[in-house]
Design a protein around this motif. Structure first.
Motif, PDB file in Angstrom:
ATOM      1  N   GLY A  59       0.783  -1.225   0.000  1.00  0.00           N
ATOM      2  CA  GLY A  59       0.000   0.000   0.000  1.00  0.00           C
ATOM      3  C   GLY A  59       0.814   1.275   0.000  1.00  0.00           C
ATOM      4  O   GLY A  59       0.269   2.356   0.208  1.00  0.00           O
ATOM      5  N   ARG A  80       3.763   6.212   5.340  1.00  0.00           N
ATOM      6  CA  ARG A  80       2.491   5.604   4.939  1.00  0.00           C
ATOM      7  C   ARG A  80       1.376   6.490   5.483  1.00  0.00           C
ATOM      8  O   ARG A  80       1.312   6.769   6.674  1.00  0.00           O
ATOM      9  CB  ARG A  80       2.344   4.198   5.505  1.00  0.00           C
ATOM     10  N   SER A  82      -2.392   7.588   6.581  1.00  0.00           N
ATOM     11  CA  SER A  82      -3.449   6.918   7.331  1.00  0.00           C
ATOM     12  C   SER A  82      -4.701   6.803   6.471  1.00  0.00           C
ATOM     13  O   SER A  82      -5.041   7.707   5.718  1.00  0.00           O
ATOM     14  CB  SER A  82      -3.769   7.712   8.595  1.00  0.00           C
ATOM     15  N   ASP A  83      -5.381   5.670   6.600  1.00  0.00           N
ATOM     16  CA  ASP A  83      -6.640   5.455   5.885  1.00  0.00           C
ATOM     17  C   ASP A  83      -7.847   5.771   6.758  1.00  0.00           C
ATOM     18  O   ASP A  83      -8.981   5.583   6.337  1.00  0.00           O
ATOM     19  CB  ASP A  83      -6.745   3.997   5.421  1.00  0.00           C
ATOM     20  N   ARG A  98      -3.251  -1.076  11.596  1.00  0.00           N
ATOM     21  CA  ARG A  98      -2.373  -0.801  10.463  1.00  0.00           C
ATOM     22  C   ARG A  98      -1.475   0.378  10.779  1.00  0.00           C
ATOM     23  O   ARG A  98      -1.932   1.414  11.229  1.00  0.00           O
ATOM     24  CB  ARG A  98      -3.203  -0.507   9.224  1.00  0.00           C
ATOM     25  N   ALA A 100       0.614   3.624  10.383  1.00  0.00           N
ATOM     26  CA  ALA A 100       0.578   4.845   9.582  1.00  0.00           C
ATOM     27  C   ALA A 100       1.593   5.817  10.169  1.00  0.00           C
ATOM     28  O   ALA A 100       1.758   5.894  11.382  1.00  0.00           O
ATOM     29  CB  ALA A 100      -0.815   5.457   9.577  1.00  0.00           C
TER      30      ALA A 100
END
Length: 145
Positions: A59, A80, A82-83, A98, A100
């Motif tokens: 990702g 990375r 954050s979603d 996950r 981030a």
């Protein structure tokens, strides 16, 4: 009699104890690898011809990953996003496992690694870095005359 000895939710109590121990130790291996400082997860190995490094970073845009080699030290760094929904969305997040944020992993290479022969590939969320060993360090067969 047994109700007084055990908590109504034994598993919740065990989970709480495990969290406290993880916080106290600061270094807690788990089924997912190292809990702190372990992103991206990495496999590092070697062959007689090369040092092979695999960093598992699904990702992430490969253009946002920096790979540097300086004085025998390989550094992999990036970020990375954050979603999670924005704070303005007023959404509740119940589980967030996950990673981030920014990351940085450092690997010290053996002396016979050749800094001029490095290749890096990113495919299907896996960054593969191969560093060839110097020719003088390669095993070779000596013929007897």
């Amino acid at each position: 009699m047994y109700r007084a000895l055990f908590s109504p939710d034994v598993f919740a109590e065990l989970d709480r104890l495990q969290r406290e121990m993880n916080q106290a130790l600061e270094f807690s291996p788990s089924i997912r690898g190292l809990a702190r400082g372990g992103f991206p997860a990495m496999n590092v190995g070697s062959t007689p011809q090369a040092v092979e490094i695999y960093a598992f970073a699904p990702g992430i845009d490969p253009a946002s990953i920096e790979v540097n080699l300086e004085k025998g030290v390989l550094t992999i760094a990036g970020e990375r996003a954050s979603d999670l929904p924005d704070k303005e969305a007023k959404a509740n997040v119940h589980i967030d496992e996950r990673f981030a944020g920014t990351f940085r992993r450092v690997v010290t290479l053996p002396e016979d690694a050749d800094p001029d022969k490095v290749s890096a590939r990113y495919r299907d969320g896996v960054l593969h870095i191969s560093i060839q060993r110097r020719e003088a360090a390669q095993p070779r067969r000596i013929s007897i005359q």
